[in-house]
Design an enzyme around this catalytic site. Structure first.
Site, PDB file in Angstrom:
ATOM      1  N   ARG A  27      -5.637  -3.718 -12.132  1.00 13.81           N
ATOM      2  CA  ARG A  27      -5.766  -2.614 -11.182  1.00 13.81           C
ATOM      3  C   ARG A  27      -6.959  -1.723 -11.479  1.00 13.81           C
ATOM      4  NH1 ARG A  27      -0.602  -1.360  -8.742  1.00 13.81           N
ATOM      5  NH2 ARG A  27      -1.218   0.801  -8.702  1.00 13.81           N
ATOM      6  N   TRP A  74      -6.965   5.781 -14.918  1.00 12.40           N
ATOM      7  CA  TRP A  74      -8.224   5.651 -14.174  1.00 12.40           C
ATOM      8  C   TRP A  74      -8.634   7.091 -13.880  1.00 12.40           C
ATOM      9  CZ3 TRP A  74      -9.833   6.400  -8.914  1.00 12.40           C
ATOM     10  CH2 TRP A  74     -10.967   5.681  -8.539  1.00 12.40           C
ATOM     11  N   GLY A  99      -1.224   9.657  -9.778  1.00 13.29           N
ATOM     12  CA  GLY A  99      -1.390  10.547  -8.631  1.00 13.29           C
ATOM     13  C   GLY A  99      -2.082  11.828  -9.048  1.00 13.29           C
ATOM     14  N   LYS A 489     -18.325  -7.381  -0.888  1.00 18.38           N
ATOM     15  CA  LYS A 489     -17.970  -8.267  -2.011  1.00 18.38           C
ATOM     16  C   LYS A 489     -19.089  -8.255  -3.050  1.00 18.38           C
ATOM     17  CE  LYS A 489     -14.627  -8.775  -1.701  1.00 18.38           C
ATOM     18  NZ  LYS A 489     -13.783  -8.293  -0.668  1.00 18.38           N
ATOM     19  N   HIS A 508     -33.851  -1.628  14.342  1.00 19.76           N
ATOM     20  CA  HIS A 508     -33.695  -0.162  14.407  1.00 19.76           C
ATOM     21  C   HIS A 508     -33.633   0.459  13.024  1.00 19.76           C
ATOM     22  CE1 HIS A 508     -33.299  -0.479  18.694  1.00 19.76           C
ATOM     23  NE2 HIS A 508     -32.311  -1.342  18.544  1.00 19.76           N
TER      24      HIS A 508
END
Ligand code: G6P
Length: 612
Positions: A27, A74, A99, A489, A508
């Site tokens: 994760r 994290w 959280g 990716k 453009h």
């Protein structure tokens, strides 16, 4: 993203916690830690970097206990340092948290005035001090937690232990995923059931606001201090298989699993020539009344939604909007009655997508507007599936690589099934078109298999990308989102700057970037835009760009100087986006491996983004 594992058992819990943390590594995280109760004291170990560092420290200290909590962090509040790593402690209380506690500054000031000293920069530490403080007025951990939870604003999941009650673990779910793993004489918690698969396949999926008391022989769940019941669900074997097998990385394994995953996904809905009678039957009435579709998603799932917009409008003439959830939720969108709000998500736990869904539901209710909500999701037990009116599962199996592959192509297959279903209910799809799309869907796994045979050729091409700094992906129509997905990716796992563009938009702006050093990847299926795309390729070549073309075998595009071509098997234009996802996935994968990056766990990224 942060991960929680915890448990209470008769055996030593530290090995179970560590195995759980290893299973959460995919994760994404930057530090890890655990806390155990040993002889009526909290013992704690925290390390920056990989779980392996934590294992080394835990082993050398011979830490063990029967009650413990562990965490992969994290960083959100404060850098990835040892002090900021979880568990956080106050006195003999230890806490792990996923959280964000939004009002932590205010709570921190209050606690500092009471004399509590903070040793981290995190929002989590306030929870440890608050619980410790509450325990001065009650001798019971559960009561202390129930007292402080109403003071916490934000989305969070918590695991809390206290040395004075070494026989219980308290957990809280409020806006961040948390499951209870049910054992025999031992029970566990985790933010992701995958972490607990070595010890159980029986789970209780907590609901928002649940507070749990785990003891070795009991599980009590409280809502506002009232005891409640939640069912225990058993997982089947497919969900439980999550090893790399013969593959070097999960991502490669998952790329090669796509024919099977797509096959499974379509087989739930189709028999030989028709949609199955019971497929999404519950939604028939809703589909009959809807006037438009609003898709809400993040990341790769958003790109799947972009492809579906073309399909809903072109195949069944139903207006469809697509928006990134993090934008949608904050721009106060107008809720339109008779809209199907369709959330697409691999995990079903992405914070922004869930928040957008909940906002839509709340506003529709306030405004007395009839709307319907639906999830296309890979996790049957997720919050999103539970909170929507209808759902269609992608049967991809667990996706471990952070960069999404099989979840994406199965989302596309599921979206096409939904187009057919809504078209059938509304009588807005021509019979022969429906037949040809169904045939093409059944044919897709075979074409995916054939396309995967280009792996060696794509590996050779990828060698030409290793030294590059930038890259452009171009496509038109349904392949514009595939160009975006290809660029995503490549960015995610090889760290090469990449842009996806609609090829018609080239002149453009992005044409200014094209020079000798800029590889340009082209997606060239055989569809009505092919000739226009060929002109765009000329524009690039005239400016010295080097082309890497994934072209239909009958496109009449061939290799020449500074034009590399990989021929892709012929496929129905409707299903081509599924097929053309393969070469861009393989290209990114091989470039990343050659550049030596951490393919399955790229830096700074997380698999399931459960915070805003
Ligand atoms: C993260 C993942 C992406 C994924 C996105 C949305 O950023 O790394 O691969 O596309 O979240 O996740 P979801 O689970 O909602 O599809």
């Amino acid at each position: 993203m942060c991960g929680i594992v915890g448990g209470i058992a008769e055996r030593n819990i530290s090995e179970i916690l560590i195995e759980g943390l290893k299973r959460l590594e995919y994760r994404g995280y930057d530090s890890a830690g655990l806390a155990l109760i040993d002889h009526h004291h909290v013992v704690r170990e925290r390390q920056v970097g990989k779980v392996a560092n934590l294992v080394e420290a835990v082993t050398s200290r011979h830490l063990h206990g029967n009650l413990g909590i562990a965490h992969t962090r994290w960083a959100t509040h404060g850098k990835p340092t040892q002090n900021n790593a979880h568990p956080h402690a106050s006195g003999e209380v230890a806490v792990v948290h996923n959280g964000i506690i939004e009002n932590y500054q205010e709570l921190k000031q209050e606690l500092q005035q009471l004399g509590y000293v903070f040793s981290s920069e995190t929002d989590t530490e306030v929870v440890a001090h608050l619980v410790n403080h509450a325990l001065k007025s009650t001798p019971d951990l559960l009561t202390a937690v129930q007292t402080i939870v109403p003071r916490l604003k934000g989305a969070y999941a918590l695991g809390i232990i206290w040395a004075q009650q070494p026989d219980e673990l308290i957990a809280v779910r409020e806006g961040s995923p948390l499951v209870v793993g049910v054992g025999i004489g031992e029970h566990f918690i985790s933010s992701d059931q995958l972490a607990l698969l070595p010890v159980t396949n029986r789970f209780i999926y907590l609901e928002e606001g649940d507070i749990v008391r785990l003891k070795r022989n009991s599980i009590e769940i409280f809502v506002n201090t009232v005891l409640t019941h939640r069912p225990v669900k058993e997982l089947d074997a497919t969900v439980m298989s999550s090893s790399k097998g013969e593959y070097k990385h999960f991502m490669l394994k998952e790329i090669f699993e796509q024919p099977e995953a797509v096959q499974q996904t379509i087989a739930q809905a189709l028999d030989a020539e028709h949609l199955k009678a019971g497929f999404l039957e519950k939604a028939d009435g809703a589909f009959d009344t809807i006037q438009q579709i609003q898709i809400i998603a993040c990341g790769t799932s958003y790109h799947a939604g972009m492809v579906a917009k073309y399909w809903f409008e072109q195949i069944i003439g139903l207006p469809c909007q697509v928006e990134i959830a993090s934008e949608y939720r904050y721009r106060h969108p107008v809720i339109v009655a008779n809209t199907l709000y369709l959330c697409i998500s691999q995990s079903g736990e992405t914070a922004d997508s869930l928040a957008a869904l909940r906002d839509v539901q709340r506003h529709a209710k306030q405004q007395h507007k009839t709307i319907f909500t639906m999830a296309i999701c890979n996790v049957a037990t997720s919050s999103m599936v539970r909170e929507t009116d209808f759902h269609l599962l992608t049967l991809a199996g667990p996706e471990i690589g952070v960069a999404s592959t099989k979840a994406f192509t199965t989302q596309l297959a599921a979206l096409m099934l939904l187009v057919l279903k809504v078209g059938e209910i509304k009588n807005s799809i021509a019979a022969d078109l429906k037949q040809s799309v169904i045939q093409a869907l059944w044919h897709t796994p075979k074409v995916l298999n054939e396309t995967l045979k280009n792996d060696a050729e794509i590996l050779r091409l990828s060698e030409l990308f290793v030294e590059k700094q930038h890259c452009l992906f171009l496509g038109r129509g349904t392949h514009f989102p595939i160009a975006l997905e290809g660029a995503l990716k490549l960015k995610e796992i090889s760290y090469i700057h990449a842009e996806g563009y609609a090829a018609g938009e080239l002149k453009h702006g992005p044409l200014a970037l094209v020079d000798n050093d800029m590889p340009v990847v082209i997606l060239a299926p055989k569809d009505e835009m092919l000739d226009k795309l060929k002109s765009n390729m000329e524009e690039v070549q005239a400016r010295g760009g080097e082309l890497f073309v994934f072209a239909d075998e009958h496109s009449d595009i061939h290799a020449k100087d500074r034009q590399h071509v990989v021929h892709i098997p012929a496929v129905s234009e409707w299903l081509a986006p599924i097929i053309y996802s393969i070469p861009v996935q393989l290209l990114s994968y091989h470039v990343a491996v050659l550049r030596g990056t951490d393919v399955d766990q790229p830096r700074n990224l997380a698999k399931s983004v459960t915070v805003e």
